[in-house]
Design an enzyme around this catalytic site. Structure first.
Site, PDB file in Angstrom:
ATOM      1  CG  HIS A   1      -1.702  -1.371   1.332  1.00 50.79           C
ATOM      2  ND1 HIS A   1      -1.872  -1.862   2.478  1.00 50.79           N
ATOM      3  CD2 HIS A   1      -2.485  -1.930   0.391  1.00 50.79           C
ATOM      4  CE1 HIS A   1      -2.558  -2.803   2.216  1.00 50.79           C
ATOM      5  NE2 HIS A   1      -3.050  -2.914   1.052  1.00 50.79           N
TER       6      HIS A   1
ATOM      7  NE  ARG B   1       0.101  25.096   3.827  1.00 49.79           N
ATOM      8  CZ  ARG B   1      -0.214  24.386   2.784  1.00 49.79           C
ATOM      9  NH1 ARG B   1       0.934  24.035   2.190  1.00 49.79           N
ATOM     10  NH2 ARG B   1      -1.555  23.972   2.611  1.00 49.79           N
TER      11      ARG B   1
ATOM     12  NE  ARG C   1      -0.950  30.012   5.871  1.00 53.33           N
ATOM     13  CZ  ARG C   1      -1.432  28.728   5.735  1.00 53.33           C
ATOM     14  NH1 ARG C   1      -2.406  28.485   4.965  1.00 53.33           N
ATOM     15  NH2 ARG C   1      -0.812  27.795   6.276  1.00 53.33           N
TER      16      ARG C   1
ATOM     17  CD  GLU D   1      -7.436  29.684   4.776  1.00 55.47           C
ATOM     18  OE1 GLU D   1      -6.771  28.486   4.524  1.00 55.47           O
ATOM     19  OE2 GLU D   1      -6.970  30.476   5.354  1.00 55.47           O
TER      20      GLU D   1
ATOM     21  CG  ASN E   1      -5.926  22.337   1.640  1.00 56.63           C
ATOM     22  OD1 ASN E   1      -6.148  21.959   0.474  1.00 56.63           O
ATOM     23  ND2 ASN E   1      -4.746  22.705   1.633  1.00 56.63           N
ATOM     24  CG  ASP E   2      -8.743  25.506   6.595  1.00 51.21           C
ATOM     25  OD1 ASP E   2      -9.055  24.649   7.209  1.00 51.21           O
ATOM     26  OD2 ASP E   2      -7.449  25.920   6.562  1.00 51.21           O
TER      27      ASP E   2
ATOM     28  NE  ARG F   1      -7.032  20.910   6.472  1.00 50.52           N
ATOM     29  CZ  ARG F   1      -6.148  21.789   6.087  1.00 50.52           C
ATOM     30  NH1 ARG F   1      -6.726  23.271   6.143  1.00 50.52           N
ATOM     31  NH2 ARG F   1      -5.082  21.838   5.518  1.00 50.52           N
TER      32      ARG F   1
ATOM     33  CB  CYS G   1      -2.451  28.399  -2.627  1.00 49.56           C
ATOM     34  SG  CYS G   1      -3.594  29.099  -0.936  1.00 49.56           S
TER      35      CYS G   1
HETATM   36  C1  PEP Z   1      -5.878  25.882   2.722  1.00 45.72           C
HETATM   37  O1  PEP Z   1      -6.645  25.822   3.526  1.00 45.72           O
HETATM   38  O2  PEP Z   1      -6.369  25.570   1.227  1.00 45.72           O
HETATM   39  C2  PEP Z   1      -4.574  26.147   2.744  1.00 45.72           C
HETATM   40  C3  PEP Z   1      -3.775  26.503   1.607  1.00 45.72           C
HETATM   41  O3  PEP Z   1      -3.986  26.618   3.924  1.00 45.72           O
HETATM   42  P1  PEP Z   1      -3.489  25.177   5.055  1.00 45.72           P
HETATM   43  O4  PEP Z   1      -3.838  23.939   4.262  1.00 45.72           O
HETATM   44  O5  PEP Z   1      -2.356  25.506   5.264  1.00 45.72           O
HETATM   45  O6  PEP Z   1      -4.558  25.193   6.136  1.00 45.72           O
HETATM   46 MG    MG Z   2      -5.933  26.868   5.591  1.00 40.00          MG
END
Ligand code: PEP
Ligand code: MG
Length: 544
Positions: A205, A300, A336, A429, A452-453, A463, A500
């Site tokens: 895996h 970051r 950021r 976000e 992502n957020d 997440r 991003c």
């Molecule tokens: C996001 O939230 O998409 C992001 C780029 O920030 P992080 O993944 O660092 O929370």
């Molecule tokens: Mg984020």
């Protein structure tokens, strides 16, 4: 990095996923949740009860495996989802289930019966002289733990051994006995630099997932977890199968040069989509340049603090930020502001114990509670702007008034400093910020979508929680509508908008992003070539 070659230890294993990575180790180990399973003899009515328990547990396991199949198919790919299909077929195998039931009839309680039968299947498969079948023994092992989890109401919890800022392999090389699918789903494969395992071959895996997500990996290093600790620096060479513990600077340089020669990976920029790099440390900026990134779209900065294990002074920050600006030589760099709390807890920052950290003191909200941290970072960024344009990204902004508050602290803290070209932008976000996009983009110089957020908050789905991972997906109409609306709002406001989050790194989404008018993305360095190739294909298709 060690200076002298004699300090390094070279280990040889099986190269299972190409590429070279150098980073600190994140050691994973099973928390041993099934070391003490209740074993007892049953008779009379209790036998029927134990059989019912087995039946219920199998139904739970099958349901969970179906969910995992779905999420893996959408997040990684159908071939990888078959790992879980194979386990589900085993859980539905009448012969296997029959043998567990037989053991209960013989007087074993459910846990003992499951362990006995699955252990014996596992050892039989492990003894077969056939690589593929041998590796499937680990599926049986994993199925056993799944069944015990369902019987005992436990859950897998794999622990980073020592360093809290290690963050489940983020920016690290994961070293573990065996990377099972359960562990793989706990880690954010987009953030892991490399994988080293003691067990598992090219069809394990770990290997399948590593190749699918482009992570250099080596397996078959006996006792790998005992040879290093959390924080040890290692080099993983997924092209040759070599793992070097405390590599010298020369070893690192040689391996990277060799990997560059082997890789046909560098894809030149394409017209129509700007592809920038996500980085976490100033030391990664060389990789961005090597990949011909058209800027750093997300730096970051909190990871500089995590890596140092302490708060950084204004001078220390200014030095790192200026180095990134200088190395990028005129290409844009999006810094950021510290984004801590939520899924990035750290003992360095006093976010405190919270019932619900994702909705707690994090991002811009945290910085407003610690203006001292914001002011120091603001000053360092302004100093770096003397060397070139500095884009400042405000994380987890919830609305216009919060953005104004942040800007005010920033400006007051830097009023006495000479300023270069500084631009201030909002990260989208949080859904409330998206609803206020027109006002926010009116006030800001640019926007950047943190998908992502955004997925997490839009669909109220954690997440980082694998139990709800089947629901963590951007594949929903409303999400894409939202992206389209943001694109249109940015266009009307005449402000640049980029994306991003990890969504941008998935080449299967590139054409759709382009169709929505998104012309700028930022992804991990290793995903740049695939995204560019996807953009080129999409653009060629759309030509009349
Ligand atoms: C996001 O939230 O998409 C992001 C780029 O920030 P992080 O993944 O660092 O929370
Ligand atoms: Mg984020």
């Amino acid at each position: 990095m060690a200076d002298l070659a004699e300090n390094e230890t070279r280990l040889r294993g099986l190269p299972v996923s190409p590429g070279v990575a150098v980073a600190k180790v994140c050691l994973f180990r099973d928390s041993g949740r099934h070391d003490k399973v209740p074993r007892r003899k049953v008779s009379g009515e209790a036998v029927a009860q134990e059989k019912e328990r087995i039946e219920r547990a199998l139904a739970i396991v099958i349901g969970r495996l179906e969910a995992l199949e779905k999420v893996t198919a959408s997040r990684i790919g159908p071939a990888e989802a078959e790992i879980f299909l194979a386990q589900r077929m085993m859980a539905q195998d009448q012969q296997l289930v029959g043998r567990i039931v037989e053991a209960v009839d013989g007087g074993d309680n459910a846990e003992t019966a499951a362990m006995k039968v699955l252990d014996s299947y596992e050892s039989q498969l492990a003894a077969v002289d056939h690589d593929y079948l041998k590796e499937r023994a680990s599926d049986i092992g994993e199925l056993k733990h799944r069944l015990l989890d369902a019987l005992l109401n436990t859950a897998p919890s794999f622990l980073c051994e020592t360093e809290p800022h290690c963050q489940l392999g983020r920016n690290r090389i994961i070293v573990t006995e065996e990377l099972t699918p359960a562990v793989s789903l706990q880690i954010d494969t987009h953030e892991v630099r490399g994988i080293v395992t003691a067990r598992g071959g090219t069809t394990s895996h770990a290997a399948i997932l590593a190749r699918a997500t482009g992570i250099p990996a080596v397996s078959g290093i006996p006792d790998a977890p005992k040879r290093v600790s959390c924080g040890t620096e290692v080099l993983v060479n997924g092209d040759t199968g070599e793992v070097v513990v405390w590599p010298s600077a020369k070893t690192v340089a040689d391996a990277k040069a060799q990997a560059r020669r082997r890789a046909d990976a560098v894809a030149a920029p394409v017209e129509g989509l700007v592809v920038m790099a996500n980085i976490s440390l100033a030391s990664e900026v060389g990789d961005a340049v090597a990949a011909q990134a058209e800027g750093v779209g997300l730096y970051r900065t909190e990871f500089e603090f995590f890596a140092a294990g302490r708060l950084l002074s204004e001078d220390e920050q200014a030095e790192r930020y200026a180095a990134v600006v200088e190395t990028m030589g005129g290409q844009p760099v999006y810094f950021r502001l510290l984004d801590v709390g939520g899924d990035k807890p750290s003992p360095l920052f006093d976010t405190g114990r919270e019932e619900n950290p994702s909705l707690g003191c994090r991002g811009s909200r945290y910085l407003l509670s610690r203006p001292d941290l914001l002011k120091t970072q603001a000053r360092a960024l302004v100093r770096a702007s003397e060397g070139g344009t500095v884009h400042v990204m405000y994380p987890m902004v919830v609305g216009l008034s919060q953005f104004h508050e942040m800007r005010q602290v920033f400006d007051e803290a830097t009023a006495d400093l000479a300023k270069g070209d500084l631009r201030h932008g909002v990260m989208f976000e949080v859904p409330s910020a998206c609803l206020e996009a027109e006002d926010l983009l009116g006030a800001a110089d640019f926007g950047s979508i943190g998908s992502n957020d955004l997925v997490q908050y839009l669909f109220a789905v954690d997440r980082g929680n694998e139990r709800v991972a089947h629901d963590y997906s951007p594949d929903r109409k409303v999400f894409w509508h939202l992206l389209g609306d943001l694109g249109a709002t940015a266009e009307r406001a005449g402000k640049p908008l980029s994306l991003c989050g990890e969504l941008a790194a998935d080449p299967t989404h590139t054409a759709r992003l382009l169709a929505l008018g998104i012309r700028s993305v930022s992804v991990s360095v290793r995903h740049i070539p695939a995204v560019r190739r996807a953009a080129q294909t999409a653009m060629a298709r759309s030509l009349p």
